[in-house]
Write a protein that holds these residues in place. Structure first.
Motif, mmCIF file in Angstrom:
data_model
loop_
_atom_site.group_PDB
_atom_site.id
_atom_site.type_symbol
_atom_site.label_atom_id
_atom_site.label_comp_id
_atom_site.label_asym_id
_atom_site.label_seq_id
_atom_site.Cartn_x
_atom_site.Cartn_y
_atom_site.Cartn_z
ATOM 1 N N LEU A 196 16.371 -10.378 -28.979
ATOM 2 C CA LEU A 196 15.179 -10.005 -27.748
ATOM 3 C C LEU A 196 15.621 -8.701 -26.611
ATOM 4 C CD1 LEU A 196 12.554 -10.448 -25.968
ATOM 5 C CD2 LEU A 196 14.003 -11.215 -23.955
ATOM 6 N N HIS A 197 16.457 -8.257 -26.607
ATOM 7 C CA HIS A 197 17.055 -7.146 -25.722
ATOM 8 C C HIS A 197 17.626 -5.815 -26.908
ATOM 9 C CE1 HIS A 197 18.654 -8.015 -22.151
ATOM 10 N NE2 HIS A 197 18.025 -9.563 -22.499
ATOM 11 N N LYS A 198 17.786 -6.598 -28.349
ATOM 12 C CA LYS A 198 17.782 -5.193 -29.025
ATOM 13 C C LYS A 198 16.471 -4.667 -29.176
ATOM 14 C CE LYS A 198 19.021 -4.801 -33.603
ATOM 15 N NZ LYS A 198 19.900 -4.980 -35.367
ATOM 16 N N PHE A 199 15.189 -5.467 -29.948
ATOM 17 C CA PHE A 199 13.932 -4.989 -30.533
ATOM 18 C C PHE A 199 13.480 -4.086 -29.211
ATOM 19 C CE2 PHE A 199 16.149 -6.548 -34.259
ATOM 20 C CZ PHE A 199 15.146 -6.359 -35.135
ATOM 21 N N ASN A 200 13.290 -5.187 -27.826
ATOM 22 C CA ASN A 200 13.069 -4.694 -26.440
ATOM 23 C C ASN A 200 11.289 -5.330 -26.382
ATOM 24 O OD1 ASN A 200 13.124 -3.464 -24.084
ATOM 25 N ND2 ASN A 200 11.730 -1.630 -25.061
ATOM 26 N N ILE A 223 8.406 -6.675 -20.550
ATOM 27 C CA ILE A 223 9.591 -6.783 -20.794
ATOM 28 C C ILE A 223 10.898 -6.858 -20.450
ATOM 29 C CG2 ILE A 223 9.677 -4.485 -21.615
ATOM 30 C CD1 ILE A 223 10.433 -7.904 -23.912
ATOM 31 N N ASP A 224 10.852 -6.624 -19.241
ATOM 32 C CA ASP A 224 11.682 -5.958 -18.403
ATOM 33 C C ASP A 224 11.864 -7.414 -17.887
ATOM 34 O OD1 ASP A 224 12.630 -3.685 -19.216
ATOM 35 O OD2 ASP A 224 11.161 -2.678 -17.199
ATOM 36 N N ASP A 225 11.396 -8.302 -17.450
ATOM 37 C CA ASP A 225 11.602 -9.265 -16.806
ATOM 38 C C ASP A 225 11.760 -10.600 -17.678
ATOM 39 O OD1 ASP A 225 11.173 -11.732 -14.630
ATOM 40 O OD2 ASP A 225 9.367 -11.981 -15.896
ATOM 41 N N LEU A 226 11.346 -10.532 -18.608
ATOM 42 C CA LEU A 226 11.897 -11.499 -19.840
ATOM 43 C C LEU A 226 13.589 -11.364 -20.265
ATOM 44 C CD1 LEU A 226 8.826 -11.047 -22.560
ATOM 45 C CD2 LEU A 226 9.693 -12.744 -21.110
ATOM 46 N N LYS A 227 13.767 -9.850 -20.128
ATOM 47 C CA LYS A 227 15.089 -9.596 -20.674
ATOM 48 C C LYS A 227 15.969 -9.680 -18.805
ATOM 49 C CE LYS A 227 15.048 -5.048 -22.197
ATOM 50 N NZ LYS A 227 15.477 -4.059 -22.691
ATOM 51 N N SER A 228 15.479 -9.557 -18.049
ATOM 52 C CA SER A 228 16.624 -9.401 -16.759
ATOM 53 C C SER A 228 16.285 -10.720 -16.760
ATOM 54 C CB SER A 228 16.051 -9.392 -15.581
ATOM 55 O OG SER A 228 16.280 -9.521 -14.442
#
Length: 205
Positions: free
Chosen positions: A65-69, A124-129
């Motif tokens: 998830l973090h790699k492909f953003n 996406i920032d919320d999902l990554k966080s």
């Protein structure tokens, strides 16, 4: 932590407990909620061991998830075999964050699948966080040891704990007996629980 921060935190905790008490009384329940940590440490460690296969799957998803953003699709059927161990560990006082991390991570996977299917906009920032913090809980919880320690715990206590866990892992009949005991404990407290905290999986044990 400075005095003002401590005072503010204590006030928030007090308000939270007052809100819970008010809500419970309005629902016709006793003011004090029963302890939900009804799974003994040995059964908790059994669940912990069983969840070991799920950890690398979830960790890989978070990394991807973090790699492909962007939201990544994933078949959630794999979660089904870990459903009961996750419920057991989440109701064990010995859990040190693994259950919380896995539950949050699974929720993120399901959210990403929904977003992909619906085509909705997403942050996406919320999902990554959220996935990052889920990963931290999993990492910390993965270092946890269930074996009893402390000044009042004897070597015999520790050895008995280890034997019990091994029996749970290798003796299905004994495991089912212990799971029924957990179910019995749950059914005793269920009438005292708010609807949001009731758990059908524990009730069926």
């Amino acid at each position: 932590m400075v005095a003002d921060d401590r005072k503010e935190m204590q006030e928030r905790i007090k308000q939270f407990h007052e809100e819970v008490t008010k809500r419970r009384l309005a629902a016709g329940l006793p003011a004090d909620a029963p302890d939900l940590n009804i799974v003994p440490a040995t059964v908790g460690e059994y669940a912990y061991v069983k969840l070991g296969g799920l950890v690398p799957v979830v960790a890989k998803y978070i990394t991807t998830l973090h790699k492909f953003n962007r939201p990544i699709p994933m078949d959630t059927e794999i979660f089904e075999e870990y459903d009961l161990p996750l419920v057991l560990l989440s109701h064990c006082s010995e859990d040190n964050g693994l259950a919380i991390g896995l539950e949050v991570a699974i929720g993120i996977v399901e959210k990403c699948n929904d977003l992909i299917e619906s085509g909705e906009e997403y942050d996406i920032d919320d999902l990554k966080s959220r996935s990052f913090y889920a990963g931290q809980f999993i990492k910390i919880g993965g270092r946890h040891q269930f074996t009893p320690w402390g000044g009042s715990v004897t070597r015999e206590d520790q050895d008995e704990h280890k034997r019990e866990v091994q029996r749970l892992l290798n003796d299905d009949e004994y495991l089912n007996k212990k799971l029924r005991e957990v179910g019995d404990r749950y059914r005793t407290i269920e009438p005292l629980l708010e609807e949001r905290y009731k758990n059908a999986k524990l009730k069926r044990l």
